[in-house]
Design a protein around this motif. Structure first.
Motif, PDB file in Angstrom:
ATOM      1  N   ALA A  38       0.845  -1.191   0.000  1.00 38.55           N
ATOM      2  CA  ALA A  38       0.000   0.000   0.000  1.00 38.55           C
ATOM      3  C   ALA A  38       0.883   1.246   0.000  1.00 38.55           C
ATOM      4  O   ALA A  38       1.982   1.232   0.562  1.00 38.55           O
ATOM      5  CB  ALA A  38      -0.895  -0.001   1.229  1.00 38.55           C
ATOM      6  N   PRO A  39       0.427   2.319  -0.640  1.00 38.69           N
ATOM      7  CA  PRO A  39       1.197   3.563  -0.617  1.00 38.69           C
ATOM      8  C   PRO A  39       1.389   4.061   0.814  1.00 38.69           C
ATOM      9  O   PRO A  39       0.532   3.862   1.673  1.00 38.69           O
ATOM     10  CB  PRO A  39       0.328   4.549  -1.404  1.00 38.69           C
ATOM     11  N   THR A  40       2.533   4.678   1.049  1.00 39.16           N
ATOM     12  CA  THR A  40       2.808   5.331   2.331  1.00 39.16           C
ATOM     13  C   THR A  40       3.274   6.735   2.012  1.00 39.16           C
ATOM     14  O   THR A  40       3.534   7.070   0.860  1.00 39.16           O
ATOM     15  CB  THR A  40       3.892   4.580   3.134  1.00 39.16           C
ATOM     16  N   GLY A  41       3.412   7.562   3.054  1.00 38.72           N
ATOM     17  CA  GLY A  41       3.930   8.889   2.800  1.00 38.72           C
ATOM     18  C   GLY A  41       3.538   9.914   3.828  1.00 38.72           C
ATOM     19  O   GLY A  41       3.163   9.587   4.956  1.00 38.72           O
ATOM     20  N   SER A  42       3.638  11.178   3.384  1.00 39.87           N
ATOM     21  CA  SER A  42       3.387  12.324   4.245  1.00 39.87           C
ATOM     22  C   SER A  42       2.887  13.460   3.371  1.00 39.87           C
ATOM     23  O   SER A  42       2.615  13.271   2.189  1.00 39.87           O
ATOM     24  CB  SER A  42       4.692  12.718   4.938  1.00 39.87           C
ATOM     25  N   ARG A  43       2.855  14.650   3.917  1.00 38.29           N
ATOM     26  CA  ARG A  43       2.404  15.805   3.131  1.00 38.29           C
ATOM     27  C   ARG A  43       3.384  16.158   2.027  1.00 38.29           C
ATOM     28  O   ARG A  43       3.026  16.818   1.061  1.00 38.29           O
ATOM     29  CB  ARG A  43       2.163  17.005   4.025  1.00 38.29           C
ATOM     30  N   LEU A  44       4.645  15.670   2.096  1.00 42.93           N
ATOM     31  CA  LEU A  44       5.668  16.023   1.107  1.00 42.93           C
ATOM     32  C   LEU A  44       5.916  14.951   0.055  1.00 42.93           C
ATOM     33  O   LEU A  44       6.568  15.224  -0.950  1.00 42.93           O
ATOM     34  CB  LEU A  44       6.998  16.342   1.806  1.00 42.93           C
TER      35      LEU A  44
END
Length: 192
Positions: free
Chosen positions: A176-182
């Motif tokens: 699954a995609p992961t991440g943050s605001r950037l």
């Protein structure tokens, strides 16, 4: 491979002053610096390979004959800590650096670079570090097994586009995609 939402990994007119091209700055890689702790596992995976391959444009702003004083963008100790095979049309002796990185300059094309990188990596992965033209060549040749994308929420509009002229490729998400605001991290397996 860090890229913009519209598929660019660098803007136009890359130079010594603007390594990622006009108007890009650090916007594609800001997450690596401003949110380093949050993305520590992803950052570690970027440099975990046993050998790396990159295009000349990723190693140097110069074209044509080598400026032998140029040793890369990364200072005395590049982050790779493994052999790096640089695709080029101009021969150059290997360049050992601090921390275990040695740049090898390959004039025999993508297959020759991959063969040398596989031999150097042993049982570890080989990473195609970039830039866009290099990754696109390996994708078009069917020589990439997994594609890791770090998509920044920016629009660049022109420059070096990833996935250009690579043919009909089917991708299967690995996780699954992961991440943050950037950034959003995406990993795909190439389906053959």
């Amino acid at each position: 491979m860090a890229m913009s939402l519209d598929g660019y990994v660098a803007g136009p007119h890359q130079s010594l002053e603007q390594p990622f091209g006009e108007g890009v700055g650090d916007r594609l890689h800001q997450w690596m610096f401003d949110e380093a702790e949050e993305h520590a596992e992803v950052i570690e995976a970027v440099t975990a390979a046993g050998a790396f391959i990159m295009g000349r444009n990723m190693f140097s702003p110069g074209r044509g004959a080598w400026d032998l004083g140029w040793t890369g963008w990364w200072g005395e100790e590049p982050p790779y800590h493994a052999p790096v095979f640089v695709l080029t049309h101009h021969e150059r002796e290997p360049l050992p650096m601090k921390g275990g990185t040695t740049f090898h300059f390959v004039t025999g094309g993508i297959e020759a670079a991959l063969e040398r990188a596989r031999e150097a990596a042993g049982d570890r992965d080989v990473a195609i570090a970039g830039g866009a033209a290099t990754v696109n060549q390996y994708l078009a040749a069917g020589l990439i097994d997994e594609l890791r994308l770090h998509v920044a929420p920016v629009i660049i509009g022109r420059g070096e586009r990833l996935l250009h002229d690579v043919g009909d490729i089917t991708l299967e998400p690995v996780a699954a995609p992961t991440g943050s605001r950037l950034v959003t991290h995406l990993t795909y397996r190439i389906v053959r």
